[in-house]
Design a protein around this motif. Sequence first.
Motif, PDB file in Angstrom:
ATOM      1  N   SER A 119      40.611  56.537  36.747  1.00  0.00           N
ATOM      2  CA  SER A 119      40.770  56.454  38.201  1.00  0.00           C
ATOM      3  C   SER A 119      42.014  57.240  38.635  1.00  0.00           C
ATOM      4  O   SER A 119      42.819  57.643  37.800  1.00  0.00           O
ATOM      5  N   GLU A 120      42.169  57.453  39.945  1.00  0.00           N
ATOM      6  CA  GLU A 120      43.259  58.295  40.475  1.00  0.00           C
ATOM      7  C   GLU A 120      44.627  57.783  40.034  1.00  0.00           C
ATOM      8  O   GLU A 120      45.560  58.535  39.812  1.00  0.00           O
ATOM      9  N   TYR A 121      44.743  56.475  39.962  1.00  0.00           N
ATOM     10  CA  TYR A 121      45.938  55.851  39.382  1.00  0.00           C
ATOM     11  C   TYR A 121      45.445  54.612  38.641  1.00  0.00           C
ATOM     12  O   TYR A 121      44.271  54.242  38.757  1.00  0.00           O
ATOM     13  N   VAL A 122      46.304  54.002  37.844  1.00  0.00           N
ATOM     14  CA  VAL A 122      45.865  52.859  37.042  1.00  0.00           C
ATOM     15  C   VAL A 122      46.867  51.718  37.184  1.00  0.00           C
ATOM     16  O   VAL A 122      48.062  51.944  37.386  1.00  0.00           O
ATOM     17  N   ILE A 123      46.338  50.490  37.143  1.00  0.00           N
ATOM     18  CA  ILE A 123      47.195  49.303  37.243  1.00  0.00           C
ATOM     19  C   ILE A 123      47.385  48.694  35.861  1.00  0.00           C
ATOM     20  O   ILE A 123      46.420  48.446  35.149  1.00  0.00           O
ATOM     21  N   LEU A 124      48.648  48.474  35.507  1.00  0.00           N
ATOM     22  CA  LEU A 124      48.980  47.741  34.283  1.00  0.00           C
ATOM     23  C   LEU A 124      49.414  46.344  34.692  1.00  0.00           C
ATOM     24  O   LEU A 124      50.498  46.155  35.247  1.00  0.00           O
ATOM     25  N   SER A 125      48.534  45.366  34.475  1.00  0.00           N
ATOM     26  CA  SER A 125      48.808  44.000  34.898  1.00  0.00           C
ATOM     27  C   SER A 125      49.377  43.187  33.744  1.00  0.00           C
ATOM     28  O   SER A 125      48.781  43.119  32.673  1.00  0.00           O
ATOM     29  N   ALA A 126      50.549  42.589  33.953  1.00  0.00           N
ATOM     30  CA  ALA A 126      51.196  41.815  32.886  1.00  0.00           C
ATOM     31  C   ALA A 126      52.083  40.730  33.490  1.00  0.00           C
ATOM     32  O   ALA A 126      53.008  41.041  34.237  1.00  0.00           O
ATOM     33  N   PRO A 127      51.803  39.460  33.165  1.00  0.00           N
ATOM     34  CA  PRO A 127      52.662  38.386  33.666  1.00  0.00           C
ATOM     35  C   PRO A 127      54.111  38.585  33.210  1.00  0.00           C
ATOM     36  O   PRO A 127      55.042  38.288  33.949  1.00  0.00           O
ATOM     37  N   VAL A 140      44.360  47.750  33.438  1.00  0.00           N
ATOM     38  CA  VAL A 140      44.688  47.423  32.051  1.00  0.00           C
ATOM     39  C   VAL A 140      45.468  46.113  32.105  1.00  0.00           C
ATOM     40  O   VAL A 140      46.515  46.030  32.749  1.00  0.00           O
ATOM     41  N   ASP A 141      44.917  45.079  31.465  1.00  0.00           N
ATOM     42  CA  ASP A 141      45.463  43.722  31.598  1.00  0.00           C
ATOM     43  C   ASP A 141      46.053  43.276  30.254  1.00  0.00           C
ATOM     44  O   ASP A 141      45.327  43.102  29.276  1.00  0.00           O
ATOM     45  N   ALA A 142      47.367  43.089  30.222  1.00  0.00           N
ATOM     46  CA  ALA A 142      48.047  42.736  28.970  1.00  0.00           C
ATOM     47  C   ALA A 142      47.555  41.402  28.395  1.00  0.00           C
ATOM     48  O   ALA A 142      47.484  41.246  27.177  1.00  0.00           O
ATOM     49  N   ASP A 143      47.191  40.458  29.282  1.00  0.00           N
ATOM     50  CA  ASP A 143      46.680  39.172  28.810  1.00  0.00           C
ATOM     51  C   ASP A 143      45.325  39.320  28.133  1.00  0.00           C
ATOM     52  O   ASP A 143      45.058  38.679  27.113  1.00  0.00           O
ATOM     53  N   VAL A 144      44.470  40.144  28.725  1.00  0.00           N
ATOM     54  CA  VAL A 144      43.140  40.390  28.153  1.00  0.00           C
ATOM     55  C   VAL A 144      43.300  41.060  26.788  1.00  0.00           C
ATOM     56  O   VAL A 144      42.671  40.665  25.802  1.00  0.00           O
ATOM     57  N   ILE A 145      44.205  42.045  26.719  1.00  0.00           N
ATOM     58  CA  ILE A 145      44.454  42.742  25.457  1.00  0.00           C
ATOM     59  C   ILE A 145      44.978  41.769  24.401  1.00  0.00           C
ATOM     60  O   ILE A 145      44.531  41.783  23.257  1.00  0.00           O
ATOM     61  N   ALA A 146      45.893  40.886  24.811  1.00  0.00           N
ATOM     62  CA  ALA A 146      46.471  39.929  23.854  1.00  0.00           C
ATOM     63  C   ALA A 146      45.386  39.047  23.230  1.00  0.00           C
ATOM     64  O   ALA A 146      45.488  38.664  22.065  1.00  0.00           O
ATOM     65  N   GLU A 198      42.055  40.045  23.050  1.00  0.00           N
ATOM     66  CA  GLU A 198      41.128  40.926  22.327  1.00  0.00           C
ATOM     67  C   GLU A 198      41.626  41.309  20.937  1.00  0.00           C
ATOM     68  O   GLU A 198      40.844  41.407  20.003  1.00  0.00           O
ATOM     69  N   ILE A 199      42.928  41.525  20.818  1.00  0.00           N
ATOM     70  CA  ILE A 199      43.436  42.025  19.530  1.00  0.00           C
ATOM     71  C   ILE A 199      43.407  40.973  18.430  1.00  0.00           C
ATOM     72  O   ILE A 199      43.570  41.313  17.269  1.00  0.00           O
ATOM     73  N   VAL A 200      43.206  39.701  18.787  1.00  0.00           N
ATOM     74  CA  VAL A 200      43.090  38.674  17.750  1.00  0.00           C
ATOM     75  C   VAL A 200      41.659  38.137  17.624  1.00  0.00           C
ATOM     76  O   VAL A 200      41.439  36.993  17.248  1.00  0.00           O
ATOM     77  N   LYS A 201      40.695  39.011  17.944  1.00  0.00           N
ATOM     78  CA  LYS A 201      39.288  38.654  17.735  1.00  0.00           C
ATOM     79  C   LYS A 201      39.057  38.369  16.248  1.00  0.00           C
ATOM     80  O   LYS A 201      39.774  38.900  15.398  1.00  0.00           O
TER      81      LYS A 201
END
Length: 199
Positions: free
Chosen positions: A105-113, A30-36, A38-41
């Motif tokens: 998945s077994e665990y999840v990564i939250l990626s955020a600068p 889950v990538d906070a930059d990608v979400i940022a 996507e939410i302003v499409k």
Amino acid sequence: DKLIIGLTGGIGSGKTAASDHFMKLGVDIVDADVIAREIVKPNSKTLSKVAEQFGADILLENGELNRAKLRERIFTNDDDKQALNSIMQPAIRYALLEQLNKARSEYVILSAPLLFENGLEKYCQRVLVVDVPVETQLQRASSRDTVSSNHIQSIIDSQIDRTTRLSKADDVIDNSADLTHLYKQVTQLHNKYLTLAVG
Ligand code: ATP
């Protein structure tokens, strides 16, 4: 509960290179930059709030956000920056929690600068920091983006400093060497996280 690993690091440290490898190993990212982005499409609720706040001329003719113009506005005006944050942060948080919930998945990564800067570490059981010296950040980020190293430096200055970031890490990837070395560390951590996820 699901094991969530926060992944962070300064600009150009190698977060994307690291998360790409976790993804190859089957981990949901889950990538906070990608979400940022996507939410302003075009036609999104968040974009219409941004247009309401900043005026319709913050949009391009095709209905997309004029990012350059918005960046300029928030760079020169702190109230604008605050206003944008108060629109974006709750929307990012909502989408992010929704994606974390959906992860299988077994665990999840939250990626955020800006994991620490935006208080996102509270959703994570552990935090993984990708670390390189500032000189390496400058070199890699400016050769990737073809922007001046002055500009990169100003972004580095706006982020949490290296020592503080490292002091908050549970795990650290040293990405000062080549990509093979990075992938090796990612694989080792993956095995560790799988063990932790089983509990
Ligand atoms: P940002 O915060 O700006 O999105 P990031 O932390 O995601 O950056 P990456 O995009 O993964 O960083 O890496 C920055 C640049 O450095 C990319 O061009 C990437 O290919 C390159 N890079 C990453 N790790 C290494 C490495 N170990 N050796 C050489 N180049 C690398």
